[in-house]
Motif scaffolding. Structure first.
Motif, PDB file in Angstrom:
ATOM      1  N   PRO A  93      43.468  17.244  33.400  1.00  0.00           N
ATOM      2  CA  PRO A  93      43.742  16.477  34.623  1.00  0.00           C
ATOM      3  C   PRO A  93      44.946  15.548  34.551  1.00  0.00           C
ATOM      4  O   PRO A  93      45.343  14.973  35.564  1.00  0.00           O
ATOM      5  N   GLN A  94      45.530  15.381  33.378  1.00  0.00           N
ATOM      6  CA  GLN A  94      46.556  14.361  33.184  1.00  0.00           C
ATOM      7  C   GLN A  94      47.967  14.906  33.365  1.00  0.00           C
ATOM      8  O   GLN A  94      48.191  16.106  33.338  1.00  0.00           O
ATOM      9  N   LEU A  95      48.897  13.992  33.531  1.00  0.00           N
ATOM     10  CA  LEU A  95      50.320  14.324  33.503  1.00  0.00           C
ATOM     11  C   LEU A  95      50.795  14.150  32.076  1.00  0.00           C
ATOM     12  O   LEU A  95      50.809  13.037  31.549  1.00  0.00           O
ATOM     13  N   GLU A  96      51.169  15.252  31.448  1.00  0.00           N
ATOM     14  CA  GLU A  96      51.627  15.216  30.064  1.00  0.00           C
ATOM     15  C   GLU A  96      53.062  15.723  29.976  1.00  0.00           C
ATOM     16  O   GLU A  96      53.496  16.562  30.766  1.00  0.00           O
ATOM     17  N   ASP A  97      53.756  15.218  28.973  1.00  0.00           N
ATOM     18  CA  ASP A  97      55.105  15.704  28.720  1.00  0.00           C
ATOM     19  C   ASP A  97      55.082  17.185  28.351  1.00  0.00           C
ATOM     20  O   ASP A  97      55.992  17.932  28.689  1.00  0.00           O
ATOM     21  N   TYR A  98      54.035  17.596  27.654  1.00  0.00           N
ATOM     22  CA  TYR A  98      53.885  19.007  27.297  1.00  0.00           C
ATOM     23  C   TYR A  98      52.410  19.389  27.378  1.00  0.00           C
ATOM     24  O   TYR A  98      51.959  19.875  28.388  1.00  0.00           O
ATOM     25  N   GLY A  99      51.656  19.155  26.323  1.00  0.00           N
ATOM     26  CA  GLY A  99      50.244  19.482  26.329  1.00  0.00           C
ATOM     27  C   GLY A  99      49.942  20.760  25.566  1.00  0.00           C
ATOM     28  O   GLY A  99      50.194  21.864  26.061  1.00  0.00           O
ATOM     29  N   ILE A 100      49.410  20.620  24.350  1.00  0.00           N
ATOM     30  CA  ILE A 100      49.062  21.768  23.516  1.00  0.00           C
ATOM     31  C   ILE A 100      47.709  22.353  23.914  1.00  0.00           C
ATOM     32  O   ILE A 100      47.495  23.571  23.861  1.00  0.00           O
ATOM     33  N   THR A 101      46.773  21.502  24.326  1.00  0.00           N
ATOM     34  CA  THR A 101      45.404  21.977  24.561  1.00  0.00           C
ATOM     35  C   THR A 101      45.314  23.078  25.626  1.00  0.00           C
ATOM     36  O   THR A 101      44.497  23.997  25.471  1.00  0.00           O
ATOM     37  N   PRO A 102      46.099  23.059  26.703  1.00  0.00           N
ATOM     38  CA  PRO A 102      46.030  24.209  27.621  1.00  0.00           C
ATOM     39  C   PRO A 102      46.412  25.525  26.956  1.00  0.00           C
ATOM     40  O   PRO A 102      45.817  26.573  27.254  1.00  0.00           O
ATOM     41  N   LEU A 103      47.379  25.481  26.049  1.00  0.00           N
ATOM     42  CA  LEU A 103      47.750  26.700  25.322  1.00  0.00           C
ATOM     43  C   LEU A 103      46.657  27.112  24.345  1.00  0.00           C
ATOM     44  O   LEU A 103      46.446  28.311  24.108  1.00  0.00           O
ATOM     45  N   GLU A 104      45.947  26.143  23.759  1.00  0.00           N
ATOM     46  CA  GLU A 104      44.817  26.482  22.887  1.00  0.00           C
ATOM     47  C   GLU A 104      43.733  27.196  23.688  1.00  0.00           C
ATOM     48  O   GLU A 104      43.114  28.157  23.200  1.00  0.00           O
ATOM     49  N   ALA A 105      43.490  26.716  24.913  1.00  0.00           N
ATOM     50  CA  ALA A 105      42.524  27.406  25.782  1.00  0.00           C
ATOM     51  C   ALA A 105      43.014  28.819  26.105  1.00  0.00           C
ATOM     52  O   ALA A 105      42.235  29.779  26.056  1.00  0.00           O
ATOM     53  N   ASN A 106      44.289  28.958  26.427  1.00  0.00           N
ATOM     54  CA  ASN A 106      44.851  30.295  26.701  1.00  0.00           C
ATOM     55  C   ASN A 106      44.759  31.201  25.490  1.00  0.00           C
ATOM     56  O   ASN A 106      44.512  32.414  25.622  1.00  0.00           O
ATOM     57  N   ALA A 107      44.979  30.645  24.282  1.00  0.00           N
ATOM     58  CA  ALA A 107      44.865  31.447  23.064  1.00  0.00           C
ATOM     59  C   ALA A 107      43.439  31.943  22.861  1.00  0.00           C
ATOM     60  O   ALA A 107      43.209  32.915  22.138  1.00  0.00           O
ATOM     61  N   SER A 108      42.492  31.278  23.525  1.00  0.00           N
ATOM     62  CA  SER A 108      41.089  31.689  23.493  1.00  0.00           C
ATOM     63  C   SER A 108      40.740  32.585  24.675  1.00  0.00           C
ATOM     64  O   SER A 108      39.562  32.909  24.890  1.00  0.00           O
ATOM     65  N   GLY A 109      41.756  32.970  25.452  1.00  0.00           N
ATOM     66  CA  GLY A 109      41.532  33.845  26.596  1.00  0.00           C
ATOM     67  C   GLY A 109      40.973  33.147  27.813  1.00  0.00           C
ATOM     68  O   GLY A 109      40.580  33.801  28.789  1.00  0.00           O
ATOM     69  N   ARG A 110      40.949  31.810  27.790  1.00  0.00           N
ATOM     70  CA  ARG A 110      40.325  31.072  28.885  1.00  0.00           C
ATOM     71  C   ARG A 110      41.380  30.462  29.805  1.00  0.00           C
ATOM     72  O   ARG A 110      42.390  29.914  29.340  1.00  0.00           O
ATOM     73  N   PRO A 111      41.144  30.530  31.110  1.00  0.00           N
ATOM     74  CA  PRO A 111      42.070  29.941  32.072  1.00  0.00           C
ATOM     75  C   PRO A 111      41.972  28.415  32.085  1.00  0.00           C
ATOM     76  O   PRO A 111      40.999  27.824  31.600  1.00  0.00           O
ATOM     77  N   VAL A 112      42.987  27.788  32.660  1.00  0.00           N
ATOM     78  CA  VAL A 112      43.112  26.339  32.693  1.00  0.00           C
ATOM     79  C   VAL A 112      43.118  25.868  34.147  1.00  0.00           C
ATOM     80  O   VAL A 112      43.715  26.515  35.018  1.00  0.00           O
ATOM     81  N   ILE A 113      42.449  24.768  34.396  1.00  0.00           N
ATOM     82  CA  ILE A 113      42.510  24.086  35.692  1.00  0.00           C
ATOM     83  C   ILE A 113      43.253  22.782  35.437  1.00  0.00           C
ATOM     84  O   ILE A 113      42.744  21.889  34.764  1.00  0.00           O
ATOM     85  N   ALA A 114      44.491  22.669  35.936  1.00  0.00           N
ATOM     86  CA  ALA A 114      45.370  21.575  35.512  1.00  0.00           C
ATOM     87  C   ALA A 114      46.056  20.905  36.689  1.00  0.00           C
ATOM     88  O   ALA A 114      46.346  21.536  37.717  1.00  0.00           O
ATOM     89  N   TYR A 115      46.345  19.625  36.507  1.00  0.00           N
ATOM     90  CA  TYR A 115      47.209  18.904  37.433  1.00  0.00           C
ATOM     91  C   TYR A 115      48.601  19.529  37.358  1.00  0.00           C
ATOM     92  O   TYR A 115      49.166  19.683  36.276  1.00  0.00           O
ATOM     93  N   GLY A 116      49.139  19.877  38.513  1.00  0.00           N
ATOM     94  CA  GLY A 116      50.319  20.726  38.542  1.00  0.00           C
ATOM     95  C   GLY A 116      51.649  20.026  38.393  1.00  0.00           C
ATOM     96  O   GLY A 116      52.589  20.311  39.150  1.00  0.00           O
ATOM     97  N   LYS A 117      51.754  19.146  37.438  1.00  0.00           N
ATOM     98  CA  LYS A 117      53.034  18.512  37.114  1.00  0.00           C
ATOM     99  C   LYS A 117      53.162  18.373  35.605  1.00  0.00           C
ATOM    100  O   LYS A 117      52.182  18.418  34.886  1.00  0.00           O
TER     101      LYS A 117
END
Length: 382
Positions: free
Chosen positions: A274-298
């Motif tokens: 949900p946060q505004l991050e400069d980058y963010g590794i955790t969404p990619l960790e979820a993707n590496a697990s085949g799972r989609p991400v629900i994210a704040y779009g900035k």
């Protein structure tokens, strides 16, 4: 090429620390200099590295005391750290790594995750944005002096790197780098994650419990959806507050092993960011697990995620436009009627694998080193 790596501090597990471990993979013989180091609270891989701390690190080990004594002692300690005899200094920093001293001919490459947040964006800290006028005046006096010093220290950098397009204008505004800013997206270690055949019945958040992380937004949204389960992994200064806010459908976990965390990623319905991050590794960790991400779009997710438009099988995330419960709730509802492809998501994550990042860093450093050597030969021949 004699190279040293510098990191602000190594006392936690976060994206900057993962970048430094990738630097180590790129240059395994390079020592890592840092303000302070706690082997018990950061990644265990650091125990295999040659880590050298400032004098500050001999006395201060915990993140809590780091924050308490950083001004002025941490700054003074890094200013007194003189790295002699190196051809290249590769820095990972948001604040104090760039305060070190180097030989005049050393090539300084700064991987800036973002300009010093306290100096260049103080209102991102709740204790500052909500402070009274007297406290704010005192804080501004300190910040104005730090801003001058921070900018002067940045002048020692020959080349700036950063993690996402979002950060480039901030670096340009703060430091005016003459050679511009190159984006090399940080990596995800795909081998640490797997795609599960079975998906659980819960959504997942993995985060530190700090003001700007917006974990409270996720909890408030799930309080409006008591039939949906949420697991929150992490700890931080807002832990007590967040637990008091949460309904019975929210479970808190902390201290998970790497395998336990990989299992949580692999079996969640979706990962929420949900946060505004400069980058963010955790969404990619979820993707590496085949799972989609629900994210704040900035922010950094715009560099790493493929947003859902028409075909969920060719997307990796649902992005929501505002940080409020209505927008997040709508994104969750959109996700639940969409059919994402776990294998496509995993393949997308693999384009950000650590091997790709390591190669890009090696190539960049090697190219700049050779360029400087050639310039030196030309100067000597004149």
């Amino acid at each position: 090429m004699n190279i040293a790596i510098v990191q602000d501090e190594i006392v936690r597990r976060g994206g900057a620390e993962q970048v430094v471990l990738s630097f180590h993979n790129a240059f395994p013989d390079a020592p890592i200099y840092t303000l302070n180091y706690n082997p018990e609270t950061s990644y265990p891989e650091f125990k295999l590295c040659n880590i050298k701390t400032s004098w500050f690190g001999k006395y201060i080990k915990s993140e809590k005391n780091l924050k308490r004594f950083f001004f002025p002692f941490g700054i003074l300690a890094m200013k007194q750290l003189y790295l002699k005899g190196f051809d290249v200094i590769l820095q990972s920093t948001t604040h104090c790594a760039k305060y070190i001293k180097t030989d005049p001919n050393t090539i300084v490459i700064t991987y800036c995750h973002t300009p010093f947040r306290l100096v260049w964006n103080p209102d991102s800290y709740a204790e500052i944005s909500n402070s009274n006028s007297l406290k704010r005046k005192l804080v501004n006096l300190v910040i104005n002096r730090l801003k001058i010093f921070d900018k002067q220290s940045a002048l020692r950098t020959d080349y700036f790197l950063t993690n996402s397009k979002t950060v480039v204008p901030r670096i340009e505004e703060a430091y005016q780098p003459p050679m511009g800013v190159t984006v090399i997206n940080p990596s995800v270690k795909c081998d640490n994650f797997y795609v599960s055949d079975k998906v659980g019945d819960y959504y997942l958040v993995v985060s530190r419990f700090e003001y700007y992380k917006k974990v409270d937004l996720v909890i408030e949204t799930f309080n409006l959806m008591p039939d949906k389960k949420l697991i929150v992994v992490g700890k931080g200064s807002r832990e007590k507050e967040l637990k008091e806010l949460a309904g019975e459908n929210v479970t808190f976990l902390s201290g998970q092993s790497a395998k336990e965390l990989a299992d949580l990623y692999a079996n969640c319905k979706a990962f929420i960011f949900p946060q505004l991050e400069d980058y963010g590794i955790t969404p990619l960790e979820a993707n590496a697990s085949g799972r989609p991400v629900i994210a704040y779009g900035k922010g950094g997710v715009l560099d790493t995620m493929i947003p859902l438009k028409d075909d969920a099988s060719k997307a990796t995330a649902v992005l929501f436009p505002k940080q409020n419960t209505d927008a997040l709730k709508h994104a969750i509802e959109t996700f639940e009627v969409s059919n994402f492809d776990p294998q496509f998501i995993r393949q997308h994550a693999e384009t950000f694998d650590d091997t790709c990042f390591v190669k890009k860093i090696r190539d960049f450093v090697g190219e700049k080193f050779i360029s400087h050597q050639n310039k030196s030969v030309i100067v000597n021949e004149l």
